[in-house]
Design an enzyme around this catalytic site. Sequence first.
Site, mmCIF file in Angstrom:
data_model
loop_
_atom_site.group_PDB
_atom_site.id
_atom_site.type_symbol
_atom_site.label_atom_id
_atom_site.label_comp_id
_atom_site.label_asym_id
_atom_site.label_seq_id
_atom_site.Cartn_x
_atom_site.Cartn_y
_atom_site.Cartn_z
ATOM 1 C CG HIS A 56 59.126 10.465 70.776
ATOM 2 N ND1 HIS A 56 59.486 10.963 72.005
ATOM 3 C CD2 HIS A 56 59.569 9.180 70.742
ATOM 4 C CE1 HIS A 56 60.139 10.013 72.684
ATOM 5 N NE2 HIS A 56 60.198 8.922 71.939
ATOM 6 C CG HIS A 218 62.709 8.119 75.737
ATOM 7 N ND1 HIS A 218 63.897 8.306 75.062
ATOM 8 C CD2 HIS A 218 61.831 7.623 74.845
ATOM 9 C CE1 HIS A 218 63.737 7.904 73.800
ATOM 10 N NE2 HIS A 218 62.505 7.490 73.640
#
Lengths: 330, 330
Positions: A56, A218
């Site tokens: 991320h 995700h």
Amino acid sequence: MKKFINDPTTVLADALRGVQAAVPGVRVDLDNRVILRADAPRSGKVGLVSGGGSGHEPMHGGFVGPGMLDAACAGEVFTSPTPDQMLAATKAVDGGAGVLHIVKNYTGDVLNFEMAAELASAEGIRVESVVVADDVAVEDSTWTAGRRGVGTTVILEKIVGAAAEAGQDLDAVKALAEKVSANGRSMGVALTSCTVPAAGKPTFELPDDQMEVGVGIHGEPGRHREALASAREIARMLVDPILHDFDASGPAIVMLSGLGGTPLIELYLLYGEIAPLLAAGGVDAKRILVGDYITSLDMAGASLTVVKADDELLRLWDAPVETAGLRWGA
Amino acid sequence: MKKFINDPTTVLADALRGVQAAVPGVRVDLDNRVILRADAPRSGKVGLVSGGGSGHEPMHGGFVGPGMLDAACAGEVFTSPTPDQMLAATKAVDGGAGVLHIVKNYTGDVLNFEMAAELASAEGIRVESVVVADDVAVEDSTWTAGRRGVGTTVILEKIVGAAAEAGQDLDAVKALAEKVSANGRSMGVALTSCTVPAAGKPTFELPDDQMEVGVGIHGEPGRHREALASAREIARMLVDPILHDFDASGPAIVMLSGLGGTPLIELYLLYGEIAPLLAAGGVDAKRILVGDYITSLDMAGASLTVVKADDELLRLWDAPVETAGLRWGA
């Protein structure tokens, strides 16, 4: 799979060596996989620890530095860090004023940070926690009970970082974190899947003419799939669920984050469609971030975050920050 | 083609509206497609104008602001801006001290900036130019006689921006620009093609197991194609041609820019492999940028830039800058 990697099993360790080589203001604990402020611990300052699965970036390691986080624990890609990592980070940044854990609402992250807090308490460190759960897309998800924690975390880390830097105590810093968390909402959309290096293939299949509205960072399923739409229509799909979820009118900090594979020209174009919709909804975008701040590996897509911000939050937002991911002066 | 766009024919106009909505310190001249410092012209300050085809964001529009550019002319995607745009920008930023044109070496850009300089001179504005030609990959290319101009342009705009902000005159600013240009070298690699919106399909075909070594920022052919290699091997393919091209030993500013579709975790990983190779070559990386600074739409890939930097250049690099793409305080 076309990526700059050496081996799918060494991605995190290799990337941390890169951070160590590239970012002068941080120290990388390669054993514990923790990125730390080079000057940690700071005596008398509340320590701020976050962390989560990697993939991320720049969140969270890119937000370590003066005016923001003291430490970030890096899990394997899309995998929670362990309690041991979190304990090591907590001990390393404790300057006697206690430590705040900033946790995104994923079950593994929450459980592991809870365990780390207990272990730290047993060693005499006072720990408080805030859990961010700002994604309006879905209730409950692949790895989450309740709402997922996404972009508000970035805004929170900046604002709370300024307060801790200014010497606020743990109770005040925690109360501030709860305030930011309560005032933030996010919504995302994916045009493509991402590819986890260890898997070697896309996380999900998305036909060439479809997009995933409300996707998780995700690749968790969102609200629905539909035909690829224009930026103007997509802007509405991001803004409406946020405005429907809470009264967002008034001053705000707005972030449009790319998900990793979308270039800046598209993000600006999309923001051009988002801006009038927010204004029509009464949102006064006082501060605006457009770029990659919370990503999902190489996913093409974007997520919109709106944090309502009164004068206190805006003042803390504007305070100096010196990290790889956010940097400005007084 | 999966992009945040409304219509392939309105990408630039729509993106400029987004810049106008998102970036407070600039003014966007939508008719002329020029991004300007909000406070231009600054009386007595040398004006700095750059520009080129769009699709390389944040370059150049993201580098407009205090401490960097006064104006950036945005051409259509991968298409030179017109002399009229450049003239409008030049007139808008001239504060009586003359204007420097910062030009990347592409034939269209060079010719159009030359014509704009003549037109501005005819109107009584003194204009000087610097042409950046730093790409060591190939001599001559699809749209270029000589070497292509790439990443050194970003470093140059920051350094020269600081000098102009400090009140240096046009001769001094031009000499400084020539110095940065002479001391910079770049080399890129593509893992995928990019897709120009108006074309709707990838610019070139690159098999799933191949990469293009020495690619240009518009997808121009590089030195050769070969099998997709590890980050460690790719690092050598970027560093060696630069070190072979000039004596890079000593202090330097180093930039590893993503090309738009490559996420930050991969860039840091790649930088971890580049760092020891540079050090072994005697390069002392005093300042390091890792992120998206000069891109090629949604291309997966990266380009490495090394600019040799003495104390003068480092001091100017460290001066405050306040733009969407680079921002830091004193």
